[in-house]
Write an enzyme that holds these catalytic residues in place. Structure first.
Site, PDB file in Angstrom:
ATOM      1  N   GLY A 214      24.618  42.716  48.226  1.00  0.00           N
ATOM      2  CA  GLY A 214      25.749  42.368  47.858  1.00  0.00           C
ATOM      3  C   GLY A 214      26.940  42.673  48.997  1.00  0.00           C
ATOM      4  O   GLY A 214      27.744  41.977  49.478  1.00  0.00           O
ATOM      5  N   ASP A 215      26.613  44.171  49.479  1.00  0.00           N
ATOM      6  CA  ASP A 215      27.861  44.509  50.189  1.00  0.00           C
ATOM      7  C   ASP A 215      27.503  43.587  51.640  1.00  0.00           C
ATOM      8  O   ASP A 215      28.400  43.284  52.252  1.00  0.00           O
ATOM      9  CB  ASP A 215      27.448  45.951  50.792  1.00  0.00           C
ATOM     10  CG  ASP A 215      27.817  46.826  49.700  1.00  0.00           C
ATOM     11  OD1 ASP A 215      28.483  46.461  48.643  1.00  0.00           O
ATOM     12  OD2 ASP A 215      27.196  47.874  49.527  1.00  0.00           O
TER      13      ASP A 215
ATOM     14  N   SER B 294      19.630  43.811  45.936  1.00  0.00           N
ATOM     15  CA  SER B 294      20.134  45.238  45.647  1.00  0.00           C
ATOM     16  C   SER B 294      21.462  45.391  46.039  1.00  0.00           C
ATOM     17  O   SER B 294      22.147  44.229  46.467  1.00  0.00           O
ATOM     18  CB  SER B 294      19.440  46.000  46.780  1.00  0.00           C
ATOM     19  OG  SER B 294      19.911  45.614  47.935  1.00  0.00           O
ATOM     20  N   LYS B 295      22.132  46.353  45.636  1.00  0.00           N
ATOM     21  CA  LYS B 295      23.754  46.595  45.957  1.00  0.00           C
ATOM     22  C   LYS B 295      23.894  46.208  47.456  1.00  0.00           C
ATOM     23  O   LYS B 295      24.997  45.745  47.793  1.00  0.00           O
ATOM     24  CB  LYS B 295      24.092  47.996  45.297  1.00  0.00           C
ATOM     25  CG  LYS B 295      25.641  47.959  45.560  1.00  0.00           C
ATOM     26  CD  LYS B 295      25.931  49.498  45.161  1.00  0.00           C
ATOM     27  CE  LYS B 295      26.255  50.446  46.193  1.00  0.00           C
ATOM     28  NZ  LYS B 295      27.106  49.971  47.399  1.00  0.00           N
ATOM     29  N   ARG B 296      23.349  46.839  48.301  1.00  0.00           N
ATOM     30  CA  ARG B 296      23.197  46.377  49.589  1.00  0.00           C
ATOM     31  C   ARG B 296      23.409  45.009  50.133  1.00  0.00           C
ATOM     32  O   ARG B 296      24.039  44.732  51.014  1.00  0.00           O
ATOM     33  CB  ARG B 296      22.094  47.292  50.305  1.00  0.00           C
ATOM     34  CG  ARG B 296      22.986  48.454  51.331  1.00  0.00           C
ATOM     35  CD  ARG B 296      21.614  49.215  51.963  1.00  0.00           C
ATOM     36  NE  ARG B 296      20.878  49.957  50.966  1.00  0.00           N
ATOM     37  CZ  ARG B 296      19.475  49.681  50.935  1.00  0.00           C
ATOM     38  NH1 ARG B 296      18.777  49.055  52.180  1.00  0.00           N
ATOM     39  NH2 ARG B 296      18.791  50.434  50.139  1.00  0.00           N
TER      40      ARG B 296
END
Ligand code: GLU
Length: 505
Positions: free
Chosen positions: A264-265, A260-262
């Protein structure tokens, strides 16, 4: 393949394009081109509540950057226009009505408040076979009551009527036979009160109208498949249905769950293809492009996340991928994302591409630091020298800027401990020598440098690193005499002099 291949990527414009989405585009594209077919992009924007300003434009910019241009789309005219579902609104209602008249769908008049109340009363409430008998719909109301509500413009939705305990089967090109028991499937809304179709109705109607032959989408859509198969069966016939392929998920690096994008963060790598500026939060999420990836590498890496070529080769151009791609080699299991491997692909592609192909990207990197280069020939020579040292395009800034700007930081601490008078004398003399005659080739400059070191009885190895730091600022970069040749006489001498002055302080 005898049939005309027509595939589609059908994104909902709700935000940035996740790398899983780009991989879906890529597999669609590769399959279409491999079979001389058409690749269609259809914008599925019927859910106005999820619509995000700028998301559609972002999708097309991403496809352009990746070099995956559609044959038909809202931006590329084609025989089945329009390609934006919101503009096709009038085409859906009749299909929903057709199902109602066949007894396969029904009107539901329940208000949002009534449904909310049901959700409170019944744990895990689903509008379906177990509950529809006690709700306000055309199955529980008389024909007169239903007609009266419809005629008086009481808002209603049309819901599919799924019978329980049925088996729905289809053949997935990746997974083989997939079976569903309809007991858990709810009566999905097909047409909303504003006569906009939901995704389920629109996707089936448009795949039919646009003569889609194969439908590839992420595995997360598998639970929707029974509803779609049902609609195909009763609206158009299963023989017209596209062949399905549900693509494996892209997993977190540890393999636990969908990336998920999270993630990546949290782990410090991009998950979107390009920078995405969320208009609601005004926050920018970094993309692979801006991180310094080449589209060739991004595409190559994505192709291998879920597919293998069957041979050892790992670096493939888009043309080679088109040639080699086959669905038989797409894996069933999810593919773990590995950012180090993604960088490896980029490094390989930077090494593989000609300096002239990288020129524009490198110019952009330099201009972001206010270094604007007009001498393309010189920059091309520099790129050739340094490109093997660059993993990301952003690395080119540090690896090239010292050719154009005197280094701001000079790592004197790396020279000072072993510095002595003899070395000062040596460098003073090489300056004098180069002042009179600065050879034009790196080989000659090196010979002169070494000859002087021999005459002065200093180990050349002890002089090379100081020279590098004088010219570059640190312990990096390509051959130091290559650097000197490009810097030229005046700049080379000036940089050496500058450091000698600093060392004498
Ligand atoms: N609109 C769906 C999405 O946002 C498309 C799924 C499909 O391809 O059927 O991904």
């Amino acid at each position: 393949m005898s049939q005309n291949v027509r595939v589609r990527f059908a994104p909902s414009p709700t935000g940035g394009l996740h790398l899983g989405g780009v991989r879906t585009v890529l597999y669609n594209y590769l399959f279409a081109k491999h079979h001389n077919g058409k690749f269609i992009v259809r914008i599925e924007d019927t859910d106005q509540t999820r619509f995000v300003e700028g998301a559609e434009a972002y999708i097309f910019k991403t496809l352009e950057w990746c070099g995956l241009q559609p044959d038909e789309s809202p931006l590329h005219s084609g025989p089945f226009e329009p390609y934006r579902q919101s503009e096709r609104k009038p085409s859906y209602k009749k299909y929903a009505e057709e199902l109602v008249s066949k007894g396969l769908a029904y009107y539901a008049f329940d208000t949002a408040e009534e449904l909310e109340q049901k959700r409170k009363e019944i744990p895990n409430f689903q509008y379906g076979h177990a509950t529809r008998g006690s709700l306000k719909n055309s199955l529980t109301l008389s024909k007169e009551e239903t007609d009266q509500l419809v005629n008086s413009k009481t808002p209603y939705v049309i819901r599919i009527k799924i019978e329980p305990h049925q088996e729905i089967k289809f053949n997935d090109l990746i997974r083989g036979e997939v079976c569903f028991d309809t007991t858990q499937v709810d009566d999905k809304v097909l047409l909303k009160a504003d006569e906009m179709p939901t995704y389920h109705l629109a996707v089936v109607v448009d795949d039919y109208l646009m003569q889609i032959s194969h439908a590839f989408r992420g595995e997360e859509w598998l639970p929707s498949a029974p509803v779609h198969i049902f609609l195909w069966q009763y609206l158009f016939g299963l023989d017209k249905m596209p062949q399905w392929a549900h693509l494996p998920l892209i997993l977190k690096p540890d393999g636990h769950g969908k990336l998920s994008k999270r993630d990546g963060d949290r782990l410090g790598f991009p998950v979107f293809a390009m920078d995405w500026l969320d208009p609601k939060t005004n926050e920018t999420t970094q993309g692979f492009k801006e991180k310094g990836f080449l589209p060739q590498a991004f595409i190559n890496m994505l192709a291998m996340l879920g597919w293998n070529s069957g041979i050892e080769q790992e670096i493939f151009s888009l043309e080679e991928l088109v040639d080699k791609f086959s669905l038989e080699r797409v894996h069933k299991a999810g593919a773990k994302f590995d950012f180090e491997k993604a960088k490896w692909y980029n490094h390989e592609w930077i090494k593989k591409l000609d300096a002239s192909t990288l020129l524009l990207d490198v110019k952009n990197q330099l201009s972001s630091a206010n270094i604007n280069i007009e001498d393309d020939e010189k920059l091309t020579t520099i790129i050739t020298l340094v490109k093997d040292r660059c993993t990301l395009l952003t690395d080119f800034l540090d690896q090239t800027k010292y050719f154009f700007k005197t280094p701001e930081n000079i790592d004197l601490t790396a020279i000072q401990p072993k510095w002595d008078e003899k070395k000062t004398t040596f460098f003073r003399q090489i300056i004098a020598q180069w002042h009179n005659n600065f050879s034009s080739t790196a080989v000659e400059l090196e010979q002169e440098f070494k000859a002087l070191a021999t005459t002065q009885e200093i180990k050349v190895g002890e002089l090379m690193m100081p020279l590098r730091i004088m010219l570059v600022g640190g312990k990096f970069g390509p051959g130091v005499f290559d650097i000197a040749t490009i810097l030229g006489k005046d700049e080379t001498i000036a940089r050496i002099e500058n450091v000698l002055t600093l060392l004498s302080k």
